[in-house]
Enzyme design. Sequence first.
Site, PDB file in Angstrom:
ATOM      1  N   SER A 102       7.311  77.430 -35.689  1.00  0.00           N
ATOM      2  CA  SER A 102       6.950  78.076 -36.950  1.00  0.00           C
ATOM      3  C   SER A 102       7.172  77.074 -38.063  1.00  0.00           C
ATOM      4  O   SER A 102       8.013  76.171 -37.942  1.00  0.00           O
ATOM      5  CB  SER A 102       7.842  79.302 -37.186  1.00  0.00           C
ATOM      6  N   TYR A 105      16.570  82.242 -37.332  1.00  0.00           N
ATOM      7  CA  TYR A 105      15.159  82.050 -36.996  1.00  0.00           C
ATOM      8  C   TYR A 105      14.753  80.592 -37.211  1.00  0.00           C
ATOM      9  O   TYR A 105      14.154  79.963 -36.339  1.00  0.00           O
ATOM     10  CB  TYR A 105      14.283  82.981 -37.829  1.00  0.00           C
ATOM     11  N   PHE A 160      -0.699  84.092 -39.543  1.00  0.00           N
ATOM     12  CA  PHE A 160      -2.064  84.240 -39.044  1.00  0.00           C
ATOM     13  C   PHE A 160      -2.396  85.721 -38.921  1.00  0.00           C
ATOM     14  O   PHE A 160      -1.511  86.556 -38.756  1.00  0.00           O
ATOM     15  CB  PHE A 160      -2.217  83.541 -37.686  1.00  0.00           C
ATOM     16  N   LYS A 167      13.600  77.843 -34.243  1.00  0.00           N
ATOM     17  CA  LYS A 167      12.292  77.170 -34.300  1.00  0.00           C
ATOM     18  C   LYS A 167      12.474  75.669 -34.477  1.00  0.00           C
ATOM     19  O   LYS A 167      11.704  74.867 -33.948  1.00  0.00           O
ATOM     20  CB  LYS A 167      11.426  77.748 -35.418  1.00  0.00           C
ATOM     21  N   THR A 173      -2.807  88.559 -37.289  1.00  0.00           N
ATOM     22  CA  THR A 173      -2.471  89.139 -35.988  1.00  0.00           C
ATOM     23  C   THR A 173      -2.105  90.607 -36.208  1.00  0.00           C
ATOM     24  O   THR A 173      -2.089  91.096 -37.335  1.00  0.00           O
ATOM     25  CB  THR A 173      -1.271  88.411 -35.363  1.00  0.00           C
TER      26      THR A 173
END
Length: 127
Positions: free
Chosen positions: A21, A34, A67, A38, A69
């Site tokens: 990410s 997070y 994106f 990543k 999604t």
Amino acid sequence: MSKNEPLNERGERGVIINVSSISATYAGRGLVSYGASKGAINGMTLPMSRDLGRYGIRVLNIAPTVFQTEMVGVMPKILENGYNKMVPLGRVGEVDEFAHLVKTCVENGYLNGVSLIISGGMIPSYM
């Protein structure tokens, strides 16, 4: 993969493409865990490419932003609109654009050991 027969005269045997990410580099407030998880993916990309390159195996990482999604589909419109204003292209990425980058990574036998950011030009600032 290392035991596969080479696919061509260059000795290519395959490619590993990880996905992290943009938060690996630009995590916002409250995203320590997070961003660190990543970042670990980004951090292993180069050493893995060095270890596996002798076997004709390439290692790459793609670090996307948001994106279109199912996850984005359930975001409140106000969040999506705010995000779109931060992106120079004025929109989130489409899945076919992500897929095109994956295809390019597979087809270009000289891409190796890098993390590629796909973000529409958006680099998060202090959030």
